[in-house]
Write an enzyme that holds these catalytic residues in place. Structure first.
Site, PDB file in Angstrom:
ATOM      1  CD  GLU A   1      -2.518   1.422   2.607  1.00  0.00           C
ATOM      2  OE1 GLU A   1      -3.564   2.099   2.628  1.00  0.00           O
ATOM      3  OE2 GLU A   1      -2.050   0.857   3.631  1.00  0.00           O
TER       4      GLU A   1
ATOM      5  CG  ASP B   1      -6.220   4.136   1.359  1.00  0.00           C
ATOM      6  OD1 ASP B   1      -6.847   5.170   1.012  1.00  0.00           O
ATOM      7  OD2 ASP B   1      -6.197   3.713   2.523  1.00  0.00           O
TER       8      ASP B   1
ATOM      9  CD  GLN C   1      -7.119  -0.027   3.505  1.00  0.00           C
ATOM     10  OE1 GLN C   1      -6.158   0.703   3.311  1.00  0.00           O
ATOM     11  NE2 GLN C   1      -7.195  -0.825   4.564  1.00  0.00           N
TER      12      GLN C   1
ATOM     13  CD  GLU D   1      -6.717   2.397   6.621  1.00  0.00           C
ATOM     14  OE1 GLU D   1      -5.948   1.706   7.308  1.00  0.00           O
ATOM     15  OE2 GLU D   1      -6.409   2.854   5.510  1.00  0.00           O
TER      16      GLU D   1
END
Length: 263
Positions: A141, A176, A202, A238
């Protein structure tokens, strides 16, 4: 329709950690993720997952001394033995929870340093190959420097290049959307290009990192785009609730599981 996973590190913090599994299921989530499970026994977590019919979508491998400021070990040239031990620590949790993917944090290091780059490449390759032996995916990530100053993996192109170079079937990108927007923007086109290597997604609002509603990004459009692209993985929530987790779940109402479907 995307499959949403409540992030229990950031959501449902009104409850003790193990009780957050119950709260997430009661709110209509069918999957959960979190940063780290290691303060609790694997069996205790497995029991909460089972009694609520929840899927474990993701968790992170141990990051080193988190309380002391460490944010991963992979790019730290002198910590390879510690990284190997961190994988060993995580495996009982993977077995107990049935998780299919885990995230390897890179650590605080200079990406212009050849030693850090070499250490990261070695750590990623070794970890992915070790996890492949037990059927797990490894995800990487990129994280923006505003939230995590000095983080080694702060560039999607670098992550994409390494994944392509290593060419390991179980090595994927953790996309993300919050971090992507801050680092580079151009979220939709990046999703379209990178979807073949995406293993987890995310979400959070930008810039506030709250519920995925309002602010810079059109999340209903992005959720539909994930469907159009055929993404069948999980979407991790998140984010930091603005004013209570349950109070902020209006955005999630169209996607929540019916009570009879989650018990």
């Amino acid at each position: 329709m995307p499959r949403f996973a409540a992030n229990l590190t950031m959501m449902f913090t009104e409850w003790p950690f193990l009780d957050r599994f119950d709260a997430a299921a009661d709110a209509g989530f069918t999957a959960v993720e979190y940063l780290f499970p290691y303060d609790h026994a694997p069996g205790a977590i497995a029991q909460r997952l089972a009694r609520n019919g929840l899927t474990q979508a993701l968790f992170n491998l141990p990051p080193g001394n988190w309380a002391g400021g460490e944010r991963g070990l992979a790019a730290l040239a002198d910590r390879f033995d510690d990284l190997r031990q961190s994988v060993a620590t995580a495996l009982p949790y993977a077995t107990a929870t049935g998780v299919k993917r885990v995230h390897l944090m890179a650590g605080l290091a200079d990406r212009r340093d050849p030693k850090a780059v070499a250490a990261y490449r070695r750590a990623v390759a070794w970890t992915a190959e070790r996890l492949a032996e037990i059927g797990l995916d490894l995800v990487l990530e990129p994280i923006n420097g505003r939230n995590m100053p000095g983080y080694f993996l702060d560039d999607f192109a670098f992550a994409e290049s390494l994944i392509d170079e290593l060419d390991l079937a179980n090595l994927k990108l953790q996309f993300d959307i919050y971090h992507r927007q801050i680092l580079h923007g151009d979220v939709t086109m990046a999703l379209r290009r990178m979807m073949p290597i995406v293993g987890h997604v995310q979400i959070a609002s930008v810039p506030s990192r709250n519920e995925p509603a309002g602010e810079e990004l059109n999340y209903p459009f992005l959720f539909a785009e994930l469907d159009r692209l055929g993404y069948d993985g999980f979407v991790g929530c998140e984010y930091n609730p603005r004013a209570g987790t349950r109070e902020g779940l209006g955005w999630f109402a169209p996607y929540a599981a019916a009570p009879e479907a989650r018990r």
